[in-house]
Design a protein around this motif. Structure first.
Motif, PDB file in Angstrom:
ATOM      1  N   SER A  85       0.488  -1.490  -0.077  1.00 54.26           N
ATOM      2  CA  SER A  85      -0.112   0.110  -0.242  1.00 54.26           C
ATOM      3  C   SER A  85       0.881   1.206  -0.302  1.00 54.26           C
ATOM      4  N   ALA A  86       1.966   1.232   1.051  1.00 56.06           N
ATOM      5  CA  ALA A  86       2.888   1.982   0.937  1.00 56.06           C
ATOM      6  C   ALA A  86       3.776   2.629  -0.729  1.00 56.06           C
ATOM      7  N   ILE A  87       4.139   1.517  -1.114  1.00 58.90           N
ATOM      8  CA  ILE A  87       4.406   1.881  -2.286  1.00 58.90           C
ATOM      9  C   ILE A  87       3.747   2.088  -4.021  1.00 58.90           C
ATOM     10  N   ILE A  88       2.600   1.940  -3.437  1.00 66.54           N
ATOM     11  CA  ILE A  88       1.425   2.077  -4.524  1.00 66.54           C
ATOM     12  C   ILE A  88       1.757   3.665  -4.347  1.00 66.54           C
ATOM     13  N   PHE A  89       0.586   3.957  -3.021  1.00 69.00           N
ATOM     14  CA  PHE A  89       0.536   5.201  -2.532  1.00 69.00           C
ATOM     15  C   PHE A  89       1.820   6.351  -3.650  1.00 69.00           C
ATOM     16  N   ILE A  90       2.885   6.278  -3.141  1.00 66.99           N
ATOM     17  CA  ILE A  90       4.026   6.817  -3.148  1.00 66.99           C
ATOM     18  C   ILE A  90       4.281   6.951  -5.048  1.00 66.99           C
ATOM     19  N   LEU A 147      -6.338   8.388  -8.212  1.00 70.98           N
ATOM     20  CA  LEU A 147      -6.727   6.770  -8.426  1.00 70.98           C
ATOM     21  C   LEU A 147      -6.183   5.845  -7.786  1.00 70.98           C
ATOM     22  N   ILE A 148      -4.565   6.091  -8.178  1.00 68.72           N
ATOM     23  CA  ILE A 148      -3.088   5.472  -7.330  1.00 68.72           C
ATOM     24  C   ILE A 148      -3.281   5.610  -6.578  1.00 68.72           C
ATOM     25  N   MET A 149      -3.088   7.064  -6.172  1.00 69.58           N
ATOM     26  CA  MET A 149      -3.567   7.202  -4.996  1.00 69.58           C
ATOM     27  C   MET A 149      -4.091   6.817  -3.366  1.00 69.58           C
ATOM     28  N   GLY A 150      -5.865   6.886  -4.152  1.00 67.23           N
ATOM     29  CA  GLY A 150      -6.678   6.270  -3.755  1.00 67.23           C
ATOM     30  C   GLY A 150      -6.473   4.969  -3.547  1.00 67.23           C
ATOM     31  N   PRO A 165       5.887  11.217   4.393  1.00 64.38           N
ATOM     32  CA  PRO A 165       4.977   9.920   5.395  1.00 64.38           C
ATOM     33  C   PRO A 165       5.404   8.784   4.696  1.00 64.38           C
ATOM     34  N   GLY A 166       4.458   8.289   3.537  1.00 66.93           N
ATOM     35  CA  GLY A 166       4.740   7.719   2.078  1.00 66.93           C
ATOM     36  C   GLY A 166       6.023   6.016   2.429  1.00 66.93           C
ATOM     37  N   ALA A 167       7.436   7.400   2.327  1.00 70.20           N
ATOM     38  CA  ALA A 167       8.215   6.576   2.367  1.00 70.20           C
ATOM     39  C   ALA A 167       9.054   6.061   4.157  1.00 70.20           C
TER      40      ALA A 167
END
Length: 454
Positions: free
Chosen positions: A89-94, A114-117, A181-183
């Motif tokens: 989930s963290a990888i997709i968010f970044i 959409l990808i962030m979501g 924060p994603g990292a």
């Protein structure tokens, strides 16, 4: 107490604190995702000349992405484990953050959102599930509430970022900041233990006992393992297709589903994502002032969540949800009244007070209880799938509301929207006050037993 026992207890507390903090960081991403568009939308609209429909799609895209993720996350987390999916989930968010900040047209901006979501959608279903399966019952309420606390902190930080960049209009920088924060979540989640419940489902008995020992101590871990085994024996041979015919499954599932849907029918995400627009419509003159009022709205939301965090395991879920839904009804009604007034300083004040009152009411109960209600009420056998269904409905309702909000303001007006949401919240109040059971201080297995023998 022996020295060895003291060291073991201290190690367990340290590990529990670590996994709570790392898990709650996912809430920060969700909050940033929701809040950042509030400050960025005005500048994106001007640069890309968005229509009301496109504007609604950009705001709602994160929630649509979350709904997409929720459809498959329960299945994938049962297959690969909670920990691996949190990392993913963290990888997709970044990836979504950088896709959004480097977009120059509507289509790529929509794809990035959409990808962030999808990234936050994966974590939204996994974190309450993971925490409910991992931490001791005595602090489970506060542990899951930490997710909501960090979520509100993320919204507040996003408002601060929006206000800070409002003088330059650099909306791309607003999004780039979110990668930090994603990292942190990605790195931190590499070192959390896997869920003992998931390991038990996979029959990895030695790993289950090892992790339970690290999280709960030797004596308590043996009791929990025994409860898991007994519950598994009771359910053995029970086909999955039959579970929704049983009262022990259908009753908690229906309650959790109503809570999930009605939470979004308070309009919370719409109000948070369109806060600056609502303040501007009420008569606030400048974008910077609207962003500043939004920032304080985020601060109120954050502070009240801290208060809720201290109350959730003392006063209980049912009590907080009841007073929370009652307050939401009142302040949505006041927002509807304010929207009917002619432009004046009093209208601005009433709208601001009502918005802040709504945030206080929502945060002190609904905001923290919704995650607990969905993760605690659902029995082990259907928890991941049931949670997926609940969160999918939650996200779809939120997405559609955010999507049609600009269009609805032109058809029924702001007052019509606020009164409609107040009506839905009345239903929520009735369920909270008269139907939902109290789950404070009970283990996941005890809650399931309650519905099996009710």
């Amino acid at each position: 107490m022996s020295k060895e026992h003291s060291v073991t207890k201290k190690s367990a507390n340290g590990l529990i604190l670590y996994l709570i903090i790392v898990s709650a960081l996912a809430g920060t991403l969700y909050g940033l995702d929701i809040g950042v568009i509030n400050g960025a939308l005005h500048f994106i609209r001007e640069e890309m000349h968005l229509t009301p429909v496109e504007e609604g799609l950009i705001v709602g895209a994160v929630l649509y992405g979350g709904a997409i993720a929720i459809v498959v996350t329960g299945f994938l987390s049962d297959m690969f484990g909670r920990k691996k999916m949190i990392i993913l989930s963290a990888i997709i968010f970044i990836i979504g953050v950088f896709c959004t900040s480097h977009s120059h047209e509507f289509a790529t901006l929509l794809a990035g959102r959409l990808i962030m979501g999808i990234g936050v959608g994966v974590s939204a279903i996994l974190i309450p599930l993971y925490l409910s399966e991992s931490v001791p019952a005595q602090i489970r309420g506060r542990a899951v509430a930490c997710y909501q606390l960090f979520l509100t902190a993320g919204i507040f930080l996003a408002y601060v970022v929006g206000w800070a960049f409002s003088s330059t209009g650099n909306w791309r920088a607003m999004f780039d900041v979110l990668a930090i924060p994603g990292a942190i979540l990605f790195i931190g989640s590499l070192f959390i233990p896997e869920s003992p419940v998931w390991l038990f489902m996979k029959k990895r008995v030695e790993q289950v006992k090892s992790i339970l020992g690290k999280l709960h101590g030797h004596e308590e871990s043996e009791n929990i393992f025994s409860e898991m085994t007994n519950l598994c024996e009771e359910q053995k041979g029970e086909p999955f297709s039959a579970i929704f015919k049983k009262k022990a499954y259908i009753v908690p599932f229906v309650i959790a589903l109503f809570v999930a849907c009605l939470t979004q029918l308070t309009g919370v995400n719409c109000l948070l994502q369109y806060a600056s627009t609502i303040f501007t419509e009420a008569g606030v003159q400048s974008q910077a002032s609207s962003n500043l009022l939004s920032m304080w709205l985020g601060f109120v939301n954050f502070i009240m969540t801290i208060i809720a965090l201290s109350l959730i395991d003392k006063l209980g879920r049912k009590f907080l949800l009841t007073i929370s839904t009652g307050g939401v009804v009142i302040f949505l009604g006041l927002m509807g009244v304010a929207s009917l007034m002619n432009a004046s300083s009093f209208k601005v004040i009433l709208m601001a007070v009502s918005m802040y009152g709504f945030a206080m009411s929502y945060a002190v109960g609904i905001g923290v209880v919704v995650w607990l209600a969905m993760s605690e009420l659902l029995p082990n056998k259907i928890r991941s799938v049931g949670l997926g269904i609940c969160l999918f409905c939650n996200s779809m309702i939120s997405s559609v509301l955010a999507n049609v909000f600009p269009v609805l303001t032109e058809s029924i007006g702001y007052s019509g929207i606020f009164f409609m949401l107040a009506g839905c919240s009345v239903v929520y109040f009735v369920i909270a006050a008269f139907i939902m059971p109290e789950t404070k201080g009970k283990t996941i297995e005890e809650i399931e037993e309650y519905f099996r023998h009710k």
